[in-house]
Motif scaffolding. Structure first.
Motif, PDB file in Angstrom:
ATOM      1  N   ILE A 114       0.851  -1.186   0.000  1.00 14.83           N
ATOM      2  CA  ILE A 114       0.000   0.000   0.000  1.00 14.83           C
ATOM      3  C   ILE A 114       0.885   1.234   0.000  1.00 14.83           C
ATOM      4  CG2 ILE A 114      -1.829   1.230   1.212  1.00 14.83           C
ATOM      5  CD1 ILE A 114      -2.457  -1.492   2.598  1.00 14.83           C
ATOM      6  N   GLU A 115       0.649   2.137  -0.964  1.00 15.32           N
ATOM      7  CA  GLU A 115       1.424   3.369  -1.061  1.00 15.32           C
ATOM      8  C   GLU A 115       0.492   4.568  -0.982  1.00 15.32           C
ATOM      9  OE1 GLU A 115       4.576   5.686  -3.999  1.00 15.32           O
ATOM     10  OE2 GLU A 115       3.729   3.787  -4.630  1.00 15.32           O
ATOM     11  N   LEU A 116       0.860   5.560  -0.172  1.00 14.63           N
ATOM     12  CA  LEU A 116       0.094   6.796  -0.075  1.00 14.63           C
ATOM     13  C   LEU A 116       0.468   7.678  -1.259  1.00 14.63           C
ATOM     14  CD1 LEU A 116      -1.930   8.390   1.646  1.00 14.63           C
ATOM     15  CD2 LEU A 116       0.005   9.382   2.850  1.00 14.63           C
ATOM     16  N   PRO A 165       3.060  11.426   1.539  1.00 12.46           N
ATOM     17  CA  PRO A 165       3.011  10.832   0.203  1.00 12.46           C
ATOM     18  C   PRO A 165       4.322  10.123  -0.138  1.00 12.46           C
ATOM     19  CG  PRO A 165       2.119  13.036   0.160  1.00 12.46           C
ATOM     20  CD  PRO A 165       2.711  12.840   1.523  1.00 12.46           C
ATOM     21  N   GLY A 166       4.188   8.955  -0.734  1.00 13.90           N
ATOM     22  CA  GLY A 166       5.351   8.157  -1.082  1.00 13.90           C
ATOM     23  C   GLY A 166       5.656   7.070  -0.070  1.00 13.90           C
ATOM     24  N   ASP A 167       5.074   7.148   1.121  1.00 14.26           N
ATOM     25  CA  ASP A 167       5.266   6.100   2.125  1.00 14.26           C
ATOM     26  C   ASP A 167       4.636   4.798   1.635  1.00 14.26           C
ATOM     27  OD1 ASP A 167       6.593   7.779   3.835  1.00 14.26           O
ATOM     28  OD2 ASP A 167       4.979   7.907   5.321  1.00 14.26           O
ATOM     29  N   VAL A 168       5.337   3.697   1.879  1.00 20.73           N
ATOM     30  CA  VAL A 168       4.859   2.373   1.455  1.00 20.73           C
ATOM     31  C   VAL A 168       4.849   1.453   2.664  1.00 20.73           C
ATOM     32  CG1 VAL A 168       5.346   0.391  -0.021  1.00 20.73           C
ATOM     33  CG2 VAL A 168       5.821   2.695  -0.846  1.00 20.73           C
ATOM     34  N   THR A 169       3.825   0.618   2.750  1.00 22.16           N
ATOM     35  CA  THR A 169       3.730  -0.375   3.806  1.00 22.16           C
ATOM     36  C   THR A 169       3.213  -1.678   3.209  1.00 22.16           C
ATOM     37  OG1 THR A 169       2.826  -0.859   5.991  1.00 22.16           O
ATOM     38  CG2 THR A 169       1.383   0.280   4.493  1.00 22.16           C
ATOM     39  N   VAL A 170       3.527  -2.778   3.857  1.00 22.87           N
ATOM     40  CA  VAL A 170       3.021  -4.085   3.447  1.00 22.87           C
ATOM     41  C   VAL A 170       2.130  -4.593   4.576  1.00 22.87           C
ATOM     42  CG1 VAL A 170       3.632  -6.435   2.811  1.00 22.87           C
ATOM     43  CG2 VAL A 170       5.059  -4.531   2.047  1.00 22.87           C
ATOM     44  N   GLN A 171       0.880  -4.876   4.237  1.00 18.58           N
ATOM     45  CA  GLN A 171      -0.115  -5.291   5.219  1.00 18.58           C
ATOM     46  C   GLN A 171      -0.744  -6.607   4.777  1.00 18.58           C
ATOM     47  OE1 GLN A 171      -1.000  -3.525   8.052  1.00 18.58           O
ATOM     48  NE2 GLN A 171       0.552  -1.973   7.597  1.00 18.58           N
ATOM     49  N   PRO A 172      -1.248  -7.405   5.728  1.00 16.42           N
ATOM     50  CA  PRO A 172      -1.944  -8.646   5.350  1.00 16.42           C
ATOM     51  C   PRO A 172      -3.276  -8.321   4.679  1.00 16.42           C
ATOM     52  CG  PRO A 172      -2.105  -8.278   7.706  1.00 16.42           C
ATOM     53  CD  PRO A 172      -1.171  -7.231   7.176  1.00 16.42           C
ATOM     54  N   ASP A 173      -3.671  -9.179   3.748  1.00 16.69           N
ATOM     55  CA  ASP A 173      -4.946  -9.003   3.045  1.00 16.69           C
ATOM     56  C   ASP A 173      -6.044  -9.656   3.877  1.00 16.69           C
ATOM     57  OD1 ASP A 173      -6.950  -8.562   1.264  1.00 16.69           O
ATOM     58  OD2 ASP A 173      -6.209  -9.925  -0.271  1.00 16.69           O
ATOM     59  N   ASN A 174      -6.616  -8.867   4.791  1.00 13.54           N
ATOM     60  CA  ASN A 174      -7.702  -9.370   5.632  1.00 13.54           C
ATOM     61  C   ASN A 174      -8.826  -8.336   5.680  1.00 13.54           C
ATOM     62  OD1 ASN A 174      -6.865  -7.401   7.493  1.00 13.54           O
ATOM     63  ND2 ASN A 174      -5.604  -8.846   8.639  1.00 13.54           N
ATOM     64  N   ALA A 175      -9.871  -8.649   6.408  1.00 15.43           N
ATOM     65  CA  ALA A 175     -11.047  -7.776   6.449  1.00 15.43           C
ATOM     66  C   ALA A 175     -10.727  -6.408   7.035  1.00 15.43           C
ATOM     67  CB  ALA A 175     -12.161  -8.440   7.249  1.00 15.43           C
ATOM     68  N   ALA A 176      -9.889  -6.356   8.061  1.00 15.77           N
ATOM     69  CA  ALA A 176      -9.553  -5.078   8.688  1.00 15.77           C
ATOM     70  C   ALA A 176      -8.803  -4.172   7.712  1.00 15.77           C
ATOM     71  CB  ALA A 176      -8.726  -5.308   9.938  1.00 15.77           C
ATOM     72  N   THR A 177      -7.846  -4.728   7.018  1.00 12.65           N
ATOM     73  CA  THR A 177      -7.072  -3.944   6.057  1.00 12.65           C
ATOM     74  C   THR A 177      -7.952  -3.511   4.888  1.00 12.65           C
ATOM     75  OG1 THR A 177      -5.072  -5.167   6.638  1.00 12.65           O
ATOM     76  CG2 THR A 177      -5.026  -3.923   4.595  1.00 12.65           C
ATOM     77  N   GLN A 178      -8.808  -4.389   4.413  1.00 10.54           N
ATOM     78  CA  GLN A 178      -9.713  -4.044   3.309  1.00 10.54           C
ATOM     79  C   GLN A 178     -10.655  -2.907   3.708  1.00 10.54           C
ATOM     80  OE1 GLN A 178      -9.713  -4.970   0.186  1.00 10.54           O
ATOM     81  NE2 GLN A 178      -8.074  -6.469   0.398  1.00 10.54           N
ATOM     82  N   GLY A 179     -11.112  -2.893   4.955  1.00  6.87           N
ATOM     83  CA  GLY A 179     -11.975  -1.819   5.430  1.00  6.87           C
ATOM     84  C   GLY A 179     -11.259  -0.485   5.450  1.00  6.87           C
ATOM     85  N   LEU A 220      -6.856   7.834  -1.938  1.00 11.75           N
ATOM     86  CA  LEU A 220      -5.543   8.393  -1.608  1.00 11.75           C
ATOM     87  C   LEU A 220      -4.415   7.386  -1.836  1.00 11.75           C
ATOM     88  CD1 LEU A 220      -6.414  10.018   1.851  1.00 11.75           C
ATOM     89  CD2 LEU A 220      -6.200  11.182  -0.332  1.00 11.75           C
ATOM     90  N   LEU A 221      -4.780   6.122  -2.117  1.00 10.49           N
ATOM     91  CA  LEU A 221      -3.816   5.032  -2.100  1.00 10.49           C
ATOM     92  C   LEU A 221      -3.613   4.380  -3.459  1.00 10.49           C
ATOM     93  CD1 LEU A 221      -5.254   3.164   1.012  1.00 10.49           C
ATOM     94  CD2 LEU A 221      -3.416   4.849   1.002  1.00 10.49           C
ATOM     95  N   SER A 222      -2.495   3.663  -3.544  1.00 19.50           N
ATOM     96  CA  SER A 222      -2.235   2.747  -4.636  1.00 19.50           C
ATOM     97  C   SER A 222      -1.988   1.388  -3.981  1.00 19.50           C
ATOM     98  CB  SER A 222      -0.992   3.178  -5.411  1.00 19.50           C
ATOM     99  OG  SER A 222      -0.605   2.184  -6.327  1.00 19.50           O
ATOM    100  N   VAL A 223      -2.754   0.368  -4.364  1.00 22.23           N
ATOM    101  CA  VAL A 223      -2.677  -0.935  -3.728  1.00 22.23           C
ATOM    102  C   VAL A 223      -2.316  -1.990  -4.758  1.00 22.23           C
ATOM    103  CG1 VAL A 223      -3.929  -2.655  -2.377  1.00 22.23           C
ATOM    104  CG2 VAL A 223      -4.449  -0.228  -2.077  1.00 22.23           C
TER     105      VAL A 223
END
Length: 61
Positions: free
Chosen positions: A8-10, A33-47, A55-58
């Motif tokens: 996920i990138e802002l 802007p430009g910050d990147v993070t890696v998150q698990p693909d779960n319901a909380a992250t999808q919400g 605002l994001l690029s996924v």
């Protein structure tokens, strides 16, 4: 690693956004802007992505 991960990138600034949108971005670990993070693909992250997706690029990591 069985679970999918999302990169996920802002893309846009948080200036002028509502407090809840800023808090959602910070909960994902994104502050500027430009910050990147890696998150698990779960319901909380999808919400969170649904709330501030404009605002994001996924992508899959």
């Amino acid at each position: 690693m069985a679970d999918k991960m999302l990169k996920i990138e802002l893309k846009k600034s948080l200036i002028g956004r509502g407090a809840k949108q800023i808090a959602t971005a910070e909960a994902l670990g994104l502050k500027k802007p430009g910050d990147v993070t890696v998150q698990p693909d779960n319901a909380a992250t999808q919400g969170k992505i649904a709330k501030i997706g404009f605002l994001l690029s996924v992508t899959e990591a």
